[in-house]
Design a protein around this motif. Structure first.
Motif, PDB file in Angstrom:
ATOM      1  N   ASN A   1       0.813  -1.215   0.000  1.00  0.00           N
ATOM      2  CA  ASN A   1       0.000   0.000   0.000  1.00  0.00           C
ATOM      3  C   ASN A   1       0.848   1.267   0.000  1.00  0.00           C
TER       4      ASN A   1
ATOM      5  N   ARG B   1       0.775  17.815   2.173  1.00  0.00           N
ATOM      6  CA  ARG B   1       0.009  18.015   3.409  1.00  0.00           C
ATOM      7  C   ARG B   1      -0.898  19.214   3.244  1.00  0.00           C
TER       8      ARG B   1
ATOM      9  N   PRO C   1     -16.636  21.764   8.062  1.00  0.00           N
ATOM     10  CA  PRO C   1     -17.587  22.686   8.684  1.00  0.00           C
ATOM     11  C   PRO C   1     -17.012  23.164  10.007  1.00  0.00           C
TER      12      PRO C   1
ATOM     13  N   PRO D   1     -16.303  23.289  13.504  1.00  0.00           N
ATOM     14  CA  PRO D   1     -16.567  22.232  14.490  1.00  0.00           C
ATOM     15  C   PRO D   1     -17.193  22.763  15.774  1.00  0.00           C
TER      16      PRO D   1
ATOM     17  N   SER E   1     -19.585   4.729   5.389  1.00  0.00           N
ATOM     18  CA  SER E   1     -18.934   5.592   6.364  1.00  0.00           C
ATOM     19  C   SER E   1     -18.533   6.946   5.768  1.00  0.00           C
TER      20      SER E   1
ATOM     21  N   SER F   1     -21.082  16.942  10.683  1.00  0.00           N
ATOM     22  CA  SER F   1     -19.705  16.761  11.143  1.00  0.00           C
ATOM     23  C   SER F   1     -19.079  15.567  10.442  1.00  0.00           C
ATOM     24  N   PRO F   2     -17.799  15.700  10.048  1.00  0.00           N
ATOM     25  CA  PRO F   2     -17.111  14.544   9.465  1.00  0.00           C
ATOM     26  C   PRO F   2     -16.778  13.488  10.517  1.00  0.00           C
ATOM     27  N   THR F   3     -17.034  13.807  11.760  1.00  0.00           N
ATOM     28  CA  THR F   3     -16.639  12.920  12.843  1.00  0.00           C
ATOM     29  C   THR F   3     -17.592  11.747  13.001  1.00  0.00           C
TER      30      THR F   3
ATOM     31  N   ARG G   1     -18.945   9.837  10.638  1.00  0.00           N
ATOM     32  CA  ARG G   1     -18.690   8.761   9.679  1.00  0.00           C
ATOM     33  C   ARG G   1     -19.978   8.090   9.221  1.00  0.00           C
TER      34      ARG G   1
ATOM     35  N   GLY H   1     -14.347  17.968  14.194  1.00  0.00           N
ATOM     36  CA  GLY H   1     -13.695  18.188  12.916  1.00  0.00           C
ATOM     37  C   GLY H   1     -13.132  16.871  12.399  1.00  0.00           C
ATOM     38  N   PRO H   2     -12.347  16.930  11.312  1.00  0.00           N
ATOM     39  CA  PRO H   2     -11.763  15.706  10.769  1.00  0.00           C
ATOM     40  C   PRO H   2     -10.890  15.019  11.810  1.00  0.00           C
TER      41      PRO H   2
ATOM     42  N   ASP I   1       3.089   2.735   9.943  1.00  0.00           N
ATOM     43  CA  ASP I   1       2.648   2.052   8.726  1.00  0.00           C
ATOM     44  C   ASP I   1       1.154   1.765   8.767  1.00  0.00           C
TER      45      ASP I   1
ATOM     46  N   GLU J   1      -0.709   4.910   8.182  1.00  0.00           N
ATOM     47  CA  GLU J   1      -0.665   5.236   6.755  1.00  0.00           C
ATOM     48  C   GLU J   1      -1.651   4.403   5.962  1.00  0.00           C
ATOM     49  N   ALA J   2      -1.697   3.106   6.276  1.00  0.00           N
ATOM     50  CA  ALA J   2      -2.618   2.226   5.555  1.00  0.00           C
ATOM     51  C   ALA J   2      -4.061   2.604   5.845  1.00  0.00           C
TER      52      ALA J   2
ATOM     53  N   GLU K   1      -5.313   9.256   5.714  1.00  0.00           N
ATOM     54  CA  GLU K   1      -4.813  10.506   6.262  1.00  0.00           C
ATOM     55  C   GLU K   1      -5.700  11.045   7.379  1.00  0.00           C
ATOM     56  N   ARG K   2      -7.015  10.779   7.253  1.00  0.00           N
ATOM     57  CA  ARG K   2      -7.974  11.192   8.274  1.00  0.00           C
ATOM     58  C   ARG K   2      -8.767   9.973   8.708  1.00  0.00           C
ATOM     59  N   GLU K   3      -9.410  10.086   9.854  1.00  0.00           N
ATOM     60  CA  GLU K   3     -10.292   9.007  10.296  1.00  0.00           C
ATOM     61  C   GLU K   3     -11.445   8.874   9.303  1.00  0.00           C
ATOM     62  N   GLN K   4     -11.526   7.729   8.637  1.00  0.00           N
ATOM     63  CA  GLN K   4     -12.618   7.516   7.689  1.00  0.00           C
ATOM     64  C   GLN K   4     -13.647   6.534   8.218  1.00  0.00           C
ATOM     65  N   TRP K   5     -13.370   5.933   9.378  1.00  0.00           N
ATOM     66  CA  TRP K   5     -14.180   4.778   9.756  1.00  0.00           C
ATOM     67  C   TRP K   5     -14.956   4.996  11.033  1.00  0.00           C
TER      68      TRP K   5
END
Lengths: 490, 490
Positions: free
Chosen positions: A64, A102, A120, A122, A182, A312-314, A316, B147-148, B329, B332-333, B336-340
């Motif tokens: 990855n 970044r 948005p 927060p 999510s 909020s993106p928090t 998911r 926020g993110p 690692d 990284e896998a 970049e942000r919490e997606q879950w």
């Protein structure tokens, strides 16, 4: 030269081994090393790179990591990727500057003000109303809600969304055709799994989405955009087109009615799918919201949305509104049980929508963001009248057009004054919006010629993407002041 | 014959095209068609199947669908997969029966009683205590929580977990080395991304995990298990071994102390990783919990856990405790942000742990599940004394040993009486626990000979996996009664 990757890779591997022991994340180190190798000529233009799996094995790092580094470097224009011919060093690398990786600017310390789009404010999360919904939802939930979940997501939320999206976005669907996920990234992964192949994307869009699709093995070809949205007549033999019809991201135009009809016709006649990213459809200020393209043909358009911008993106929580024939495939790709979103959050959001709290919150935020937009426009009119502001009819960001060649300097100047803001270059697809299916992937602004068309992509305009939703209320005026000081004077 | 896949695939493609227009999910239809082709001899033993990407392209369906179908058929024993030589029709298909795909039994309607393992009783979710934690957590949360999110997960929860896991499981770590995820499946995907290669797994385990790893390109080789856990001396050149040391899943033995030491020694000397699936470490009834193997060497052991068994699978919160060198690692896998995972749920769980509510809940559930286990054991002692019950010192399930050859009939008899319960066959790895690295993949019980060792795998015992946590309190006695009526009389 073209196929000398085996030798190149070996020397590459040896060099990289040394560098990978250094500080920094492995992806960043690998990207730096590959950029250096291209810059120094060690990897000549056209050289084919080893498959990412091989390089990962050689270096003893995660596949990855290498795949992501390749995808990023393709997005930055250092490499090109074509299905069937692998990843190669781009033919013209010199003119393009790498996009900042970044979201924070080059300055060493944390920025004081943040006008980066996508978040948005927060500080306005409706904590009390959300807790009230949580209390009602958890009290009313059946026992089975605390067992393994249906991968479609809670039916209570799918029902609430079917009603809400019909009312607010004109979406035509049933709860059975909605699959919860999510967020947009998850939705894109699922769509890549069930509708892989050739995708068209807008020539300006989120690099994160492009990188994610590349990681899933989906090749994207850009089509141009102008002030009326995507140039859908550039679509050719693709299987899927990913669009932002309500508010082109980030340039800001809504897709013109005849193009909305044309893209649906294209999908019908070619058997393709339209993937409608409805990321900020609720935030339109100066007239009635534009309905979703999905309403034109629910069998050809997949709509994806989430609460990431509105709430909020928090949390998911996102959703996909699917053609009937695709719903089962998406559920299969998602897995036998719900592995992702929390059912208690889904139930809370269902109550939040049904109780009217969501409408109240969106209305409140729309007023707030409209005020902020108006403030941005009037401050700029006064202090930087030479700057044209576009894409302001909707959403949580605007685009400030800049004189050609000044964008990087302005972003840098802003960073030095403690302001985080992004340039349009961060969002530009590195590929040509050519009308050939197998169009070359060009690198750099000069290559972006859309068949003589006067599109944004052709101009490759300089500009800033200003997110006006993020700063807390008390810091907004100062953030705008800093922005004005970073802008060019003429 | 062996490499005739091109022709086979073509005829296969034509046949499958017809069938794929029929009803049912595409994966199910594809699996049925492939089984039929093997059964009828159209695909002879040893025949190599087309790569899943090619077949998916030929059929115009999602690659994931084909990959999943292949993985399922490998798990069922119809196909074999070896790195480097592709997917082939198994040499001996006849003796093995396909494992039931769905968790529901063959009977057409929904079972009345459910003793399928893996689900805590959903009726005991601590709604009031959870809401109280949510209220405290959301009131105390800083604005940035909305926020993110940091892909490591909320620091509040990582701190709470570091303390809790040290106290209850003897885990040695810091919050920086914990990465939150949405559960064990997510953790396995992340580990496959950062530590792909050759994995060893226990010869009995979750088919879902094996299928998931196959889908991620990880080849698994089984090692035997006996009543003292995995036969770790069968480990050879693997990069990773996935173990359930606290309570072998599903056969029930805790990993014997000298094997715990041996597997850590093996990992140290070979540079490999131990992946410790601590899925029910809190539920031990007759003596003190066995500490985590992770405590023996935090640099060689990755511990993964979740609240899915202790609290609810609906929350989608899990964790990975990582060696320092792997933490970056994995982040990284993950992205970049919490997606879950939802940050509000993470904050709520942090409060739930720190306030002591989690300990109180686990204690209460331990008493409840112990009572249920005792009831199971005493009912069986009275009504089916011929049946030996094992794996009862811990967890939410027990194994009932059955006379050889009776398992399928018992599962079927139970289903006809409205009881859903699974046999050991559902959990058996289709591969040989051979001591050669490249051990052949065998198909069927007769092939499972562990070098003369008297292991469970060698016997390939018949048995039932009885989950005693799932039924609501009022239905438990009746479920046990139905179970006894389905058991053989001698």
């Amino acid at each position: 030269m073209a196929d000398s990757w085996v030798n190149s890779a070996e020397s590459l591997g040896a060099d990289l081994h040394l560098e990978l022991t250094g500080p920094g994340s492995r992806r960043a180190v690998l990207m730096r090393a590959l950029r250096d190798a291209v810059r120094s000529g060690r990897l000549a233009p056209g050289t084919r790179l080893p498959p990412y799996r091989s390089l990962a094995a050689d270096l003893g790092i995660a596949r990855n990591t290498v795949a992501d580094a390749y995808a990023e470097l393709v997005a930055e224009g250092w490499l090109t990727a074509r299905q069937g011919s692998g990843t190669r060093v781009a033919q013209q690398v010199a003119p393009i500057a790498p996009a900042p990786r970044r979201r924070t600017p080059a300055r060493a310390h944390r920025p004081v003000y943040d006008l980066v789009q996508g978040k948005p404010d927060p500080s306005v999360f409706p904590r009390a109303a959300w807790l009230a919904s949580a209390r009602r939802a958890l009290s009313a939930a059946p026992h089975e809600a605390f067992g393994p979940g249906d991968p479609r997501g809670r039916v209570e939320l799918r029902e609430a969304l079917a009603g809400y999206l019909a009312r607010v976005r004109g979406v035509r669907t049933t709860p059975e055709r909605i699959v919860l996920c999510s967020g947009a990234a998850h939705a894109l992964r699922l769509m890549a799994a069930v509708a892989g192949g050739r995708w068209a994307v807008e020539s300006y869009g989120l690099p994160f989405h492009r990188g994610l699709l590349a990681g899933e093995g989906v090749a994207t070809r850009p089509i141009g955009v102008d002030e009326h949205g995507a140039l859908v007549e550039e679509l050719a033999g693709e299987d899927v087109v990913l669009l932002t019809p309500a508010h082109q991201f980030p340039t800001g135009g809504p897709l013109r009615p005849e193009r909305r009809a044309a893209v649906v016709d294209w999908a019908r006649s070619s058997g393709a799918l339209v993937l409608e990213d409805d990321y900020d459809g609720e935030f339109r200020y100066d007239r009635q919201p534009v309905g979703a393209v999905q309403s034109l043909d629910p069998d050809r358009v997949v709509l994806m949305g989430s609460v990431s911008k509105s709430l909020s993106p928090t949390l998911r929580i996102g959703w996909m509104v699917l053609p009937e024939r695709l719903a089962d495939d998406v559920v299969e790709a998602k897995g036998e049980r719900e592995q992702w979103s929390s059912a208690t959050e889904q139930l809370t959001l269902a109550d939040f929508i049904v109780s009217g709290a969501y409408d109240r919150h969106v209305r409140k935020m729309r007023q707030r963001y409209r005020r902020r937009r108006d403030q941005l426009v009037s401050v700029l009119a006064e202090r930087a009248p030479q700057v044209r502001v576009t894409g302001i009819a909707a959403g949580l960001h605007a685009v400030l057009e800049l004189p050609p060649g000044t964008e990087r300097a302005v972003v840098k100047a802003a960073a030095w004054q403690g302001l985080a803001v992004e340039g349009l270059a961060d969002y530009r697809h590195p590929g040509l919006p050519a009308n050939e299916r197998d169009g070359l992937v060009a690198n750099g602004r000069d290559g972006l010629v859309a068949n003589g068309r006067d599109s944004l992509a052709a101009h490759a305009r300089d500009g800033l993407v200003v997110g006006y939703a993020t700063p807390p209320e008390h810091a907004y005026a100062a953030a705008l002041d800093t922005l004005c000081r970073a802008l060019p004077l003429d």
